[in-house]
Scaffold this motif. Structure first.
Motif, PDB file in Angstrom:
ATOM      1  N   VAL A   1       0.839  -1.197   0.000  1.00  0.00           N
ATOM      2  CA  VAL A   1       0.000   0.000   0.000  1.00  0.00           C
ATOM      3  C   VAL A   1       0.880   1.256   0.000  1.00  0.00           C
ATOM      4  CG1 VAL A   1      -1.829   1.262   1.190  1.00  0.00           C
ATOM      5  CG2 VAL A   1      -1.850  -1.233   1.202  1.00  0.00           C
ATOM      6  N   HIS A   2       1.960   1.194   0.741  1.00  0.00           N
ATOM      7  CA  HIS A   2       2.898   2.307   0.803  1.00  0.00           C
ATOM      8  C   HIS A   2       3.470   2.592  -0.591  1.00  0.00           C
ATOM      9  CE1 HIS A   2       6.052   4.883   2.518  1.00  0.00           C
ATOM     10  NE2 HIS A   2       6.914   4.237   1.740  1.00  0.00           N
TER      11      HIS A   2
ATOM     12  N   GLY B   1       3.269   6.192  -5.571  1.00  0.00           N
ATOM     13  CA  GLY B   1       3.375   6.204  -7.018  1.00  0.00           C
ATOM     14  C   GLY B   1       4.159   5.049  -7.609  1.00  0.00           C
ATOM     15  N   GLU B   2       4.377   4.020  -6.793  1.00  0.00           N
ATOM     16  CA  GLU B   2       5.143   2.888  -7.322  1.00  0.00           C
ATOM     17  C   GLU B   2       4.310   1.617  -7.378  1.00  0.00           C
ATOM     18  OE1 GLU B   2       8.802   2.663  -5.062  1.00  0.00           O
ATOM     19  OE2 GLU B   2       8.964   4.852  -5.234  1.00  0.00           O
ATOM     20  N   GLY B   3       3.005   1.779  -7.506  1.00  0.00           N
ATOM     21  CA  GLY B   3       2.132   0.619  -7.568  1.00  0.00           C
ATOM     22  C   GLY B   3       2.297  -0.149  -8.867  1.00  0.00           C
ATOM     23  N   ARG B   4       1.926  -1.418  -8.806  1.00  0.00           N
ATOM     24  CA  ARG B   4       1.981  -2.267  -9.999  1.00  0.00           C
ATOM     25  C   ARG B   4       0.592  -2.833 -10.236  1.00  0.00           C
ATOM     26  NH1 ARG B   4       6.635  -5.195  -6.899  1.00  0.00           N
ATOM     27  NH2 ARG B   4       8.196  -3.542  -6.988  1.00  0.00           N
TER      28      ARG B   4
ATOM     29  N   ASP C   1      -0.741  -5.526  -8.006  1.00  0.00           N
ATOM     30  CA  ASP C   1      -0.741  -5.301  -6.561  1.00  0.00           C
ATOM     31  C   ASP C   1      -2.102  -5.524  -5.896  1.00  0.00           C
ATOM     32  OD1 ASP C   1       1.920  -4.818  -6.225  1.00  0.00           O
ATOM     33  OD2 ASP C   1       1.758  -2.624  -6.341  1.00  0.00           O
ATOM     34  N   LEU C   2      -3.171  -5.130  -6.584  1.00  0.00           N
ATOM     35  CA  LEU C   2      -4.477  -5.191  -5.918  1.00  0.00           C
ATOM     36  C   LEU C   2      -4.916  -6.635  -5.707  1.00  0.00           C
ATOM     37  CD1 LEU C   2      -6.343  -2.174  -7.515  1.00  0.00           C
ATOM     38  CD2 LEU C   2      -4.861  -2.270  -5.495  1.00  0.00           C
TER      39      LEU C   2
ATOM     40  N   SER D   1      -5.153 -11.397  -2.072  1.00  0.00           N
ATOM     41  CA  SER D   1      -4.705 -12.761  -1.814  1.00  0.00           C
ATOM     42  C   SER D   1      -3.941 -12.854  -0.492  1.00  0.00           C
ATOM     43  CB  SER D   1      -3.845 -13.212  -2.996  1.00  0.00           C
ATOM     44  OG  SER D   1      -3.036 -14.283  -2.625  1.00  0.00           O
ATOM     45  N   ILE D   2      -3.109 -11.875  -0.210  1.00  0.00           N
ATOM     46  CA  ILE D   2      -2.391 -11.870   1.080  1.00  0.00           C
ATOM     47  C   ILE D   2      -3.416 -11.798   2.207  1.00  0.00           C
ATOM     48  CG2 ILE D   2      -0.791 -10.584   2.557  1.00  0.00           C
ATOM     49  CD1 ILE D   2       0.482  -9.505  -0.080  1.00  0.00           C
TER      50      ILE D   2
END
Ligand SMILES: Cc1cc2nc3c(=O)[nH]c(=O)nc-3n(C[C@H](O)[C@H](O)[C@H](O)COP(=O)(O)O)c2cc1C
Ligand code: SF4
Ligand code: SF4
Ligand code: FES
Lengths: 769, 430
Positions: free
Chosen positions: B365-366, B371-374, B377-378, B383-384
């Motif tokens: 989330v950080h 601005g470094e999301g992929r 990620d969601l 899943s985590i």
């Protein structure tokens, strides 16, 4: 009983069982890390999650109690998904560099990751790095690898009895730590290495020296205390690389004491002697076996011819095998020599019993006692694993009482404790006996003098622990056995046992103390008090293995002929005339009879180093060289079968053969409490460098007394003091031991710093150095 | 904080009187009458518990477990010591009601605990108070002294043979110490880490003895129930959701504070009591029950009434009653980053999924928030979360996942925008 079905298999289990217990009982493997059968349930790793019918969530098998009719699925989709999820979490912050980890090849994480891990990691963030900790000379750390299963923490608290490791901080910052500035000092600390499922805690002496798959595993028996812990000795290129426990629930369970585990270092020591040596004209020369054996044979014959057979004595430590001692005895009889002695640490040889003295029952039976009285023992250091067992028994309700010349912590609750001067141990035991006689309204046996004065409350409390117990035991430790009034202590203890219906037991000092008695290797008495012309010494070092080491050393130095059968050169070189290099336990087959009378035979795990030979073979050939009949054994088993012919059980007995007169004595002035410290007890531990770096080894180099006594002597902790006994002097650092009675000076015995001193329990003078 | 609406717990408290918290004032407004009634009229233990059941009081600590039922689990004829414990650890972000109770009406809590002790045959109680409050702690100690001096607390209470000792205990400043079994460990002087359950505290609690733990507000509601009757309490709220409840309202409202209102009050009414949205902005979302509760968007929230059942039906939890109100300027990615940071920081670290998973969630989330999301990620977050929730020793693991799930359920597009554009669509607004 409860019914449960696991993966379609029906079974019944006792109520109170967990799903893990049930699965184990039918051999169904549930992956786990934190669970360990000897430790409390932590349920923190979550690796053992399984599906339980009607439960909405997967449940941890290790902590879930079985309920009647429960259906468990250990490999269903729900279970496996949960297990894989946990495995992924365990790996995200775990280094994936198994090739450089010392645990590689024997890592439970690595093993399970093969079954439950993924090939690639979804974790793309930074990995955690954790600083290593100094846990002392035995345990090496690589804390980044820790998976926080808390087994090590629980071990120190629950099994070792003192929490020396803890989990500091929270969340992913949680770290396993010792107390600040402290190391792990338990005498059974090495077990955390086995318990740690990953490479976070590994053996410091073994570190990076071999890979598990390069090692062959061979069974053996520990040659140290009287327990006879079963060993797996790991070997590479004919060298002992590491020692691990071989599980035996009846003896060592799954544990080892550090002495059992780390003393192997001595096997590879520089001090090993590998060729026979003869001293001629004061100069040592290597010799071949034939020459050396003939030298010995002729030398012995010569001394006997000149001075008579009483001029010769054979001494051996009870760490020698049954086979060795039996042949030693037989060889000496061939020569007409009577004196064969293994009670080298004794000061009183007068005790006569109906059979070999022993624990009086099995170790497991002892552990099931309601009450145990320990007399004269530094239990944790003399018998580390027996102390551990009793600690577990105390948790289950056993009451433990002690009569001791010190107040050492047993790391478990003492129900009662009587602390006396070491030279008043007899009187202490008699006080408890008097208290019992009073409670029970019985008279003391006529041979026991009913000392005068009030019975102290502590003695009454000790008596109360034993009185009325269904299953009680009275145990004698090394301090009692090495006491100058051992027979009196024994008789008084026997009277306590009789008055309470308790079993009397002797906690054997060494691996083969019982075996030594069975083969009759106790006929010499104090063979150094009146010096002999010749000494035949098997695995024994005069200044370290004999109670009055200074006296023994003087005697051997004066002797005409000293034959040393030893694995090590160091001491022998100083005073022997001939050294025959013989195998330590790892290089010979043999048998030890442990304190419960159990004969345990073992094979050599490596071949003898250089020209070293197993002592039984040396003694056999010596018999041949001397031309004696009956020395044609080809295997050690033949010797054992002859030595231990018939059943052992009937030959064990703690019953007194004749009454002993117990006389009350007064005592005053400074008195020494000398014990042989844990890592000084035998040839191997003395030479294990890592054990010599432990806190226990450091304590052995101190002179200790209580604060009042120190003040009286003008000493303070940290000073250096000069102790003197019979002309021998030792200079030692001073420390406070609040558990001692007034005027007691605790100075360890048979230590390099104290070997010039005399008796363990005797007058001593102390001054500031 | 200020208490704006008074219900059962703060009934009759005159905040303008500086002595309002004192025993004398409490007695004036009917305090200790319930205790006297029990002792004078010799009301039995069973009758007290029955009254509690009738009231339908549900635990105010977060889980909403029926209090009367919990009290009935305590073994009655246990031969050893039993304990009563009050949970004033109050660490759930957004929650600040229990503090007001021990500051402004401590005797309601004390009386409630004495009655609890009576009902369950317990003679010793502890109040575990949040480790980072000091004046409030002092205040509670003073109130205890008053109660002891007046004979309400201690040996032979009001001349009867009923004895109850109550002690305050200052906590150690970790959120996890509010979890009941971690609280017990902490109270025993150990590291505050939850225990695996079963066994539950009613059979193996403080020092291994049968123990009942309730929240501060739960206990403080007890005197009213005994004095006025369970039925009356129940009728204040709605079936299965008896009584009034304290809501700690924070965020973008004009008048944040504590509001003690009947359960079943429409959220819209509560918002109005709070003076509406600050600066006339639009309501965007509400976390209705403390940081652990999934966020609900404005439209759903405006349909809800403030009670356990209605909020649960909407897909969230009433929890501790902390209502965090967010206006249209709030970036949900930043909000989640803050929430996830909290759970990462507060996980006790004992069990693998929570120890390792909370840090993983936060780091992702950080990254997104910076601005470094992929794109993946969601799904990875979801899943985590699935691998944490329901697989841990205590509910903190779940609590760390719920906010993530709520945000992804209702505000996924904001996260997608941020991943795609590297910055928040609300950057200009906030
Ligand atoms: C991580 C975590 C933190 C908690 N913190 C609190 C708290 O601060 N105060 C509280 O009363 N309950 C807290 N709880 C709930 C308690 O475990 C427990 O359910 C509650 O004290 C029971 O009281 P009640 O039945 O009166 O609600 C917390 C639970 C969890 C899992
Ligand atoms: S050091 Fe090893 S045994 Fe100890 S908690 Fe970590 S992984 Fe477990
Ligand atoms: S879920 Fe988290 S907080 Fe709860 S016990 Fe496990 S690690 Fe600790
Ligand atoms: S083995 Fe069951 S949780 Fe670790």
């Amino acid at each position: 009983m409860l019914e449960i079905e696991i993966d379609g298999k029906k079974l019944t289990v006792p109520s109170g069982s967990t799903v893990m217990d049930a699965a184990n009982s039918i051999g169904v493997h549930i992956p786990h890390f934190c669970y360990h059968k000897k430790l409390s349930i932590a349920a923190n790793c979550r690796m053992c999650l399984v599906q339980v019918e009607k439960a909405p969530k997967p449940l941890p098998a290790c902590a879930t109690p079985v309920t009647d009719g429960m259906k468990v699925f250990t490999h269903s989709d729900q279970a496996v998904t949960a297990q894989k999820g946990v495995m992924e979490f365990l790996l995200i912050n775990h280094p994936l560099d198994c090739p450089i980890c010392d645990q590689g090849g024997e890592c439970q994480l690595q093993d399970l990751a093969v079954g439950y891990g993924q090939s690639g990691s979804r974790y793309q963030e930074e990995k955690r790095v954790v600083a290593n900790k100094d846990l002392g000379p035995l345990i090496s750390t690589d804390m980044t690898r820790c998976i926080h299963c808390s087994r090590c923490v629980r071990f120190t608290e629950e099994i070792a009895g003192y929490q020396e490791l803890g989990m500091a901080n929270r969340g992913e910052f949680t770290e396993v730590l010792p107390f600040i500035g402290k190391t792990v000092n338990s005498e059974i600390s090495g077990n955390v290495i086995d318990l740690c499922p990953v490479g976070a805690l590994t053996s410091k002496p073994f570190r990076y020296s071999a890979r598990t798959w390069e090692l062959s595993r061979r069974k053996s028996v520990s040659p140290h205390d009287g327990l006879g812990a079963n060993l797996v000795v790991q070997v590479k290129n004919h060298k002992v690389m590491r020692v691990l426990p071989l599980e035996n629930e009846a003896i060592n369970e799954c544990w080892l004491a550090d002495r059992d585990r780390f003393s192997y270092e001595a096997l590879n020591s520089e001090e090993r002697i590998t060729k026979p040596m003869i001293k001629q004209g004061g100069v040592w020369q290597e010799a071949d076996w034939q020459t050396a054996l003939e030298f010995v044979a002729n030398g012995l014959k010569g001394v006997i011819a000149e001075h008579g057979r009483d001029a010769v004595a054979a001494v051996a430590t009870p760490h020698s095998t049954v086979e060795e001692l039996f042949l030693l005895r037989k060889l000496m009889s061939g020569l007409g020599v009577d004196a064969v002695e293994t009670r080298l640490r004794a000061a009183d040889f007068s005790l006569k019993t109906a059979g070999a003295t022993w624990l009086g029952q099995s170790i497991a039976d002892l552990a099931a006692s309601d009450a145990v009285l320990v007399i004269g023992s530094t239990l944790r250091k003399e018998q580390p694993l027996l102390a551990q067992r009793l600690r577990q028994s105390v948790k289950k309700g056993m009451q433990l009482a002690v009569i001791n010349p010190h107040g050492d912590d047993l790391l478990t609750a003492k129900a009662a404790e009587l602390v006396v001067r070491p030279d008043q141990l007899v009187e202490g035991v008699v006080q408890v006996l008097r208290a019992l006689a009073e409670v029970k309204g019985i008279a003391l046996q006529p041979n026991i003098e009913n000392g005068s004065g009030d019975i102290p409350a502590e003695a009454r409390a000790v008596a109360a622990v034993l009185a009325g117990k269904e299953k009680a035991a009275v145990l004698l430790g090394n301090i009692a056995q090495q006491h100058p009034r051992y027979a009196e202590i024994y008789a008084a203890a026997a009277a306590i046992a009789e008055a309470t219906g308790a079993k009397l037991g002797v906690m054997s000092e060494a691996a083969n103390s019982v075996g030594a008695q069975l083969v009759g290797a106790e006929t010499g008495g104090d063979v150094f008090a009146k010096p002999r012309q010749a000494y035949f010494m098997l695995n024994a070092e005069a200044e370290f293995d004999v109670q009055n080491g200074a006296q023994a050393l003087a005697a051997v130095q004066k002797a005409k002929l000293v034959v040393a059968l030893s694995s090590f050169s160091s001491c022998a070189l100083e005073h022997a005339d001939v050294i025959l290099p013989v195998s330590p336990f790892s290089e010979t087959s043999g048998t030890f009879v442990n304190m419960e009378g159990r004969a345990q035979s073992f094979n050599g795990v490596v071949r003898p180093l250089g020209e070293t030979r197993p002592a039984w073979k040396v003694l056999r050939v010596l018999g041949n060289v001397l031309g004696f009949a009956g020395f044609d054994y080809t295997t050690s088993e033949e010797i054992r079968d002859e030595a231990l012919a018939g059943e052992i059980g009937p030959r064990l007995s703690n019953a007194l053969a004749a009454p002993v007169a117990v006389k009350a004595q007064a005592a005053s002035g400074l008195v020494r409490l000398g014990e042989v410290s844990i890592y000084q007890a035998d040839m191997l531990s003395r030479r294990a460098p890592s054990l010599q770096k432990t806190a226990d080894a450091a304590v052995a180099a101190q002179l200790r007394a209580n604060a009042a006594t120190l003040a009286k002597l003008g000493l303070a902790a940290g000073d250096r003091a000069r102790a003197e006994q019979a002309g021998g002097v030792a200079e030692l650092a001073v420390a406070v031991d609040a558990g001692l009675a007034d005027d007691v000076i605790r100075v360890s015995a048979n230590h390099p710093l104290t070997r010039a001193l005399a008796g363990h329990v005797a007058a001593i003078t102390v001054a500031k150095a | 904080m200020t208490v704006y609406a008074k219900g059962v717990v703060f009934e009759g408290v005159d905040f303008d009187n500086p002595n309002h918290w004192r025993l004398e004032e409490y007695v004036k407004r009917g305090g200790y009458a319930a205790l006297k009634k029990i002792l004078n009229e010799k009301i039995t233990q069973d009758e007290v518990i029955a009254e509690m059941k009738t009231s339908s009081l549900r635990g105010r600590g977060g889980a909403g477990f029926p209090t009367g039922l919990k009290w009935s689990f305590m073994p009655r004829n246990f031969p050893g010591q039993k304990y009563l414990v009050c949970n004033t650890d109050e660490g759930e972000p957004g929650t600040f009601k229990d503090l007001d109770i021990i500051v402004s009406n401590p005797h309601a809590l004390i009386e409630g605990m004495i009655i609890g002790g009576y009902a369950m045959g317990i003679t010793v109680g502890y109040n575990y108070i949040h480790g980072e409050v000091f004046e409030a702690y002092q205040r509670f100690e003073e109130a205890l002294e008053e109660a002891r001096a007046a004979g309400f607390l201690g040996d032979n209470i009001l001349g009867t043979d009923f004895c109850f000792q109550l002690h305050a205990h200052h906590g150690y400043g970790a959120y996890i110490c509010g979890e009941e079994t971690a609280l017990l460990e902490s109270l025993e002087g150990k590291k505050g880490q939850p225990r695996f359950k079963p066994p539950f505290p009613a059979s193996y609690g403080l020092y291994g003895k049968p123990t009942t733990i309730n929240n501060t507000e739960t206990f403080a509601s007890v005197p009213y129930i005994i004095r006025e009757g369970g039925q009356k309490f129940l009728e204040l709220g709605k079936p299965n959701n008896g009584g009034t409840k304290l809501f700690s309202v924070s965020g973008h409202v004009n008048r944040p504070g504590n509001y003690e209102i009947p359960l079943g009050t429409p959220f819209a009414d509560l918002l109005e009591m709070c003076g509406g949205m600050r600066g006339g902005k639009k309501l965007k979302a509400v976390i209705p029950g403390g940081s652990s509760a999934p966020v609900l968007p404005a439209d759903i929230m405006m349909q809800c009434t403030m009670d356990y059942d209605s909020i649960a039906k909407a897909g969230s939890m009433l929890g501790s009653g902390a209502v965090i109100v967010m206006d249209e300027t709030v970036c949900m990615v930043s909000a989640l980053e803050r929430l996830s940071y909290f759970y990462h920081e507060e996980s006790c670290g004992q069990c693998t999924p929570c120890r390792e998973g909370t840090g993983w969630l936060y780091r992702i989330v950080h990254r997104i928030a910076h601005g470094e999301g992929r794109p993946e990620d969601l799904d990875l977050l979801a899943s985590i979360g699935d691998n944490i929730a329901g697989r841990t020793i205590c509910a903190l693991g779940d609590a760390a996942v719920f906010p993530v799930r709520g945000m992804l359920k209702h505000f996924r597009s904001e996260f997608e925008y941020m991943i795609e554009h590297g910055q928040s669509q609300f950057a200009a607004l906030s």
